[in-house]
Design a protein around this motif. Structure first.
Motif, short mmCIF file in Angstrom:
data_model
loop_
_atom_site.label_atom_id
_atom_site.label_comp_id
_atom_site.label_asym_id
_atom_site.label_seq_id
_atom_site.Cartn_x
_atom_site.Cartn_y
_atom_site.Cartn_z
N VAL A 142 -11.44 20.42 -48.44
CA VAL A 142 -10.52 21.49 -48.02
C VAL A 142 -9.08 20.99 -48.06
CG1 VAL A 142 -9.81 22.93 -46.07
CG2 VAL A 142 -12.23 22.72 -46.65
N LEU A 143 -8.86 19.79 -47.53
CA LEU A 143 -7.50 19.24 -47.52
C LEU A 143 -6.98 19.03 -48.94
CD1 LEU A 143 -7.85 16.65 -44.61
CD2 LEU A 143 -6.71 18.88 -44.54
N ASP A 144 -7.86 18.55 -49.82
CA ASP A 144 -7.48 18.37 -51.23
C ASP A 144 -7.16 19.71 -51.87
OD1 ASP A 144 -7.71 15.60 -51.21
OD2 ASP A 144 -9.82 15.64 -51.85
N ALA A 145 -7.98 20.72 -51.59
CA ALA A 145 -7.77 22.05 -52.17
C ALA A 145 -6.45 22.65 -51.71
CB ALA A 145 -8.92 22.97 -51.80
N LEU A 146 -6.05 22.34 -50.50
CA LEU A 146 -4.78 22.84 -49.98
C LEU A 146 -3.60 21.98 -50.41
CD1 LEU A 146 -5.88 23.75 -46.33
CD2 LEU A 146 -5.37 25.34 -48.20
N GLY A 147 -3.88 20.86 -51.06
CA GLY A 147 -2.81 19.98 -51.52
C GLY A 147 -2.15 19.20 -50.41
N LEU A 148 -2.88 18.93 -49.34
CA LEU A 148 -2.32 18.22 -48.19
C LEU A 148 -2.58 16.73 -48.29
CD1 LEU A 148 -3.47 20.66 -45.38
CD2 LEU A 148 -1.19 20.49 -46.40
N ASN A 149 -1.64 15.95 -47.79
CA ASN A 149 -1.81 14.49 -47.73
C ASN A 149 -2.57 14.14 -46.46
OD1 ASN A 149 -0.26 14.08 -50.06
ND2 ASN A 149 1.63 14.09 -48.86
N TYR A 150 -3.45 13.16 -46.56
CA TYR A 150 -4.18 12.71 -45.38
C TYR A 150 -4.50 11.24 -45.51
CZ TYR A 150 -8.23 13.33 -48.46
OH TYR A 150 -9.11 13.26 -49.50
N SER A 151 -4.77 10.62 -44.38
CA SER A 151 -5.21 9.23 -44.38
C SER A 151 -6.45 9.14 -43.52
CB SER A 151 -4.11 8.31 -43.85
OG SER A 151 -3.83 8.61 -42.51
N ILE A 152 -7.28 8.17 -43.84
CA ILE A 152 -8.54 8.01 -43.15
C ILE A 152 -8.50 6.71 -42.36
CG2 ILE A 152 -11.02 7.74 -43.42
CD1 ILE A 152 -10.71 9.32 -46.05
N GLY A 153 -8.71 6.80 -41.05
CA GLY A 153 -8.74 5.63 -40.18
C GLY A 153 -10.16 5.18 -39.98
N SER A 154 -10.31 3.96 -39.52
CA SER A 154 -11.64 3.38 -39.36
C SER A 154 -12.40 3.96 -38.17
CB SER A 154 -11.54 1.86 -39.24
OG SER A 154 -10.76 1.53 -38.11
N SER A 155 -11.73 4.14 -37.05
CA SER A 155 -12.43 4.66 -35.88
C SER A 155 -11.42 5.25 -34.91
CB SER A 155 -13.23 3.55 -35.20
OG SER A 155 -12.35 2.67 -34.56
N PRO A 156 -11.87 6.19 -34.08
CA PRO A 156 -10.96 6.76 -33.09
C PRO A 156 -10.56 5.76 -32.02
CG PRO A 156 -13.18 7.67 -32.84
CD PRO A 156 -13.17 6.80 -34.07
N ASP A 157 -11.32 4.65 -31.88
CA ASP A 157 -10.98 3.65 -30.88
C ASP A 157 -9.68 2.93 -31.22
OD1 ASP A 157 -13.26 4.25 -29.51
OD2 ASP A 157 -14.45 2.69 -30.49
N SER A 158 -9.27 2.98 -32.51
CA SER A 158 -8.05 2.29 -32.91
C SER A 158 -6.80 3.03 -32.43
CB SER A 158 -8.01 2.12 -34.43
OG SER A 158 -7.98 3.38 -35.05
N ILE A 159 -6.97 4.27 -31.98
CA ILE A 159 -5.85 5.04 -31.47
C ILE A 159 -5.71 4.74 -29.98
CG2 ILE A 159 -4.92 7.34 -31.06
CD1 ILE A 159 -6.66 8.27 -33.44
#
Length: 79
Positions: A20-37
């Motif tokens: 969906v994000l690709d189809a909308l042309g949006l930039n995104y990043s993938i993190g390893s885990s929510p614990d890193s926040i």
């Protein structure tokens, strides 16, 4: 710019969201885990953290022979 954080546990859902994000042309990043926040601890979490920290310090002092801890029988007898 707006930042959106999404925690996904399911690999199928992750692929769908990426599509969906690709189809909308949006930039995104993938993190390893929510614990890193990092976020600040609330009062209950801070109290648990402080109690655990104090307990671990007492265990360390006991292992070094600097203090004597009560055994479980003494504790139960006191209750």
């Amino acid at each position: 710019m707006t930042t959106l954080t999404v925690n996904i546990d399911n690999k199928k859902s992750e692929k769908a969201v990426k599509a969906v994000l690709d189809a909308l042309g949006l930039n995104y990043s993938i993190g390893s885990s929510p614990d890193s926040i990092e976020r600040p601890l609330n009062k209950a979490e801070q109290r648990v953290y402080n109690n655990l920290k104090r307990s671990l310090e007492q265990i360390k002092l006991h292992q070094e022979g600097k203090i004597e801890l009560r055994d479980a029988r003494e504790l139960l007898h006191e209750l």
